[in-house]
Scaffold this active site. Structure first.
Site, PDB file in Angstrom:
ATOM      1  N   GLU A   1      -9.275   1.257   2.433  1.00  0.00           N
ATOM      2  CA  GLU A   1      -8.274   0.197   2.306  1.00  0.00           C
ATOM      3  C   GLU A   1      -6.855   0.735   2.464  1.00  0.00           C
ATOM      4  O   GLU A   1      -6.015   0.118   3.128  1.00  0.00           O
ATOM      5  CB  GLU A   1      -8.421  -0.518   0.965  1.00  0.00           C
ATOM      6  CG  GLU A   1      -9.603  -1.474   0.878  1.00  0.00           C
ATOM      7  CD  GLU A   1      -9.418  -2.699   1.759  1.00  0.00           C
ATOM      8  OE1 GLU A   1      -8.279  -2.974   2.198  1.00  0.00           O
ATOM      9  OE2 GLU A   1     -10.412  -3.389   2.018  1.00  0.00           O
TER      10      GLU A   1
ATOM     11  N   GLU B   1      -6.356   1.546   6.143  1.00  0.00           N
ATOM     12  CA  GLU B   1      -6.230   0.351   6.976  1.00  0.00           C
ATOM     13  C   GLU B   1      -4.866  -0.310   6.810  1.00  0.00           C
ATOM     14  O   GLU B   1      -4.264  -0.744   7.787  1.00  0.00           O
ATOM     15  CB  GLU B   1      -7.347  -0.642   6.631  1.00  0.00           C
ATOM     16  CG  GLU B   1      -8.724  -0.228   7.113  1.00  0.00           C
ATOM     17  CD  GLU B   1      -9.802  -1.214   6.730  1.00  0.00           C
ATOM     18  OE1 GLU B   1     -10.961  -1.020   7.128  1.00  0.00           O
ATOM     19  OE2 GLU B   1      -9.497  -2.201   6.004  1.00  0.00           O
ATOM     20  N   GLU B   2      -4.384  -0.401   5.573  1.00  0.00           N
ATOM     21  CA  GLU B   2      -3.150  -1.147   5.321  1.00  0.00           C
ATOM     22  C   GLU B   2      -1.892  -0.335   5.602  1.00  0.00           C
ATOM     23  O   GLU B   2      -0.866  -0.904   5.984  1.00  0.00           O
ATOM     24  CB  GLU B   2      -3.137  -1.649   3.870  1.00  0.00           C
ATOM     25  CG  GLU B   2      -4.216  -2.686   3.581  1.00  0.00           C
ATOM     26  CD  GLU B   2      -4.037  -3.358   2.240  1.00  0.00           C
ATOM     27  OE1 GLU B   2      -3.041  -3.076   1.547  1.00  0.00           O
ATOM     28  OE2 GLU B   2      -4.904  -4.180   1.870  1.00  0.00           O
TER      29      GLU B   2
END
Length: 228
Positions: free
Chosen positions: A112, A115-116
Site C-alpha cells: 500500500e 502504491e500510494e
C-alpha cells in the site's frame, strides 16, 4: 555545526555534522543542544544537499539529553486522497488500504505504501490494531497500525487515487484539527514517537509451519528473537 554566512555574496547552506557510512548514506551524531525549530530547518537543508549528492539514507544519533529534537527529526509520509470521505478535505493521513485475499499483513502494508507514494520500505512491526464491527459488508474490520522503515525517500504518488503526498513532521501531523478530533490518528502519532523513544514494543511476524499442510503462516510476537 556549519553556519550560514555570506562570502563574496554567496550564501552557504548550514549542514548537520555528519560522516559517510559504508552503505551510501550519512550518519549524523548530535552532541550540542539547539533549538528544535532551528534543528528542523537545518535538517531539511542538509537532506536537500544529501539528495543532490546521491545519498541513500540518513541515520541520526541523538543522546538522551537531546530527546527534544526527536519530533523535528522523525517524519511520516502522508497523503491526501482523491476518493472517499477524505476527498477535498485537505486532510493529511497516513497511507492506508485493504489487505488482498491471501496476502499477509506485513506484505499488504508495504504494498500500500509503495502504491500510494512510490516509496520502498521494509516492515518493522505492528504497533497496534483496532477492531470495529458492522463495517464492510456488515462484517467486522481489523485496522493494523504498522511501522515501516523507508528504503527510498523520493515520492512518486499514485495519480489515480492520491491528490498529494509528502514527508511531514509528526508534530505537524498531530496538530491537524482532524487528528485532534479522531483519536486513532492522534494515538498513531503518539505510538510512533513512543517507538522511536524505545518505550513501545511492536509485534513482528514469526513464520510458523502448519501441522496440517506445507503452508507457512505468521505468528505476530513482541520478541523477534523468540525461538522454540
Amino acid at each position: 555545526m556549519d553556519r550560514t554566512h555570506f562570502e563574496n555574496g554567496i550564501e552557504e547552506v548550514r549542514m548537520l555534522p555528519s560522516f559517510d557510512d559504508e552503505h551510501g548514506g550519512v550518519i549524523v551524531e548530535m552532541e550540542v543542544p539547539m533549538d528544535p525549530n532551528d534543528f528542523g530547518v537545518i535538517l531539511r537543508c542538509s537532506i536537500s544537499k544529501w539528495k543532490l549528492q546521491g545519498k541513500k539514507g540518513v541515520w541520526i544519533k541523538l543522546p538522551i539529553e537531546l530527546v527534544n529534537l526527536v519530533e523535528a527529526a522523525v517524519k511520516l509520509v502522508v497523503v491526501q486522497e482523491k476518493q472517499g470521505s477524505f476527498r477535498g478535505t485537505g486532510i493529511w493521513k497516513i497511507p492506508t488500504g485493504i489487505v488482498e485475499e491471501g496476502e499477509d499483513i506485513f506484505l499488504g502494508a508495504r504494498r500500500e505504501v509503495k502504491e500510494e507514494t512510490g516509496i520502498d520500505t521494509e516492515f518493522v512491526d505492528v504497533l497496534a490494531f483496532r477492531q470495529v464491527h458492522n463495517t464492510f459488508f456488515g462484517k467486522s474490520d481489523l485496522f493494523f497500525l504498522c511501522m515501516l522503515r523507508p528504503l527510498s525517500f523520493d515520492i512518486h504518488k499514485q495519480d489515480s487515487e492520491i491528490e498529494a503526498a509528502k514527508w511531514m513532521p509528526i508534530a505537524e501531523y498531530e496538530a491537524q484539527p482532524f487528528a485532534q478530533k479522531h483519536y486513532i490518528y492522534k494515538y498513531a502519532a503518539h505510538l510512533c514517537l513512543a517507538k522511536v523513544d524505545g518505550v513501545c514494543t511492536g509485534f513482528v511476524p514469526l513464520p510458523v509451519a502448519s501441522s496440517f499442510n506445507d503452508e507457512t503462516s505468521y505468528l505476530y510476537v513482541n520478541n523477534k528473537d523468540l525461538s522454540l
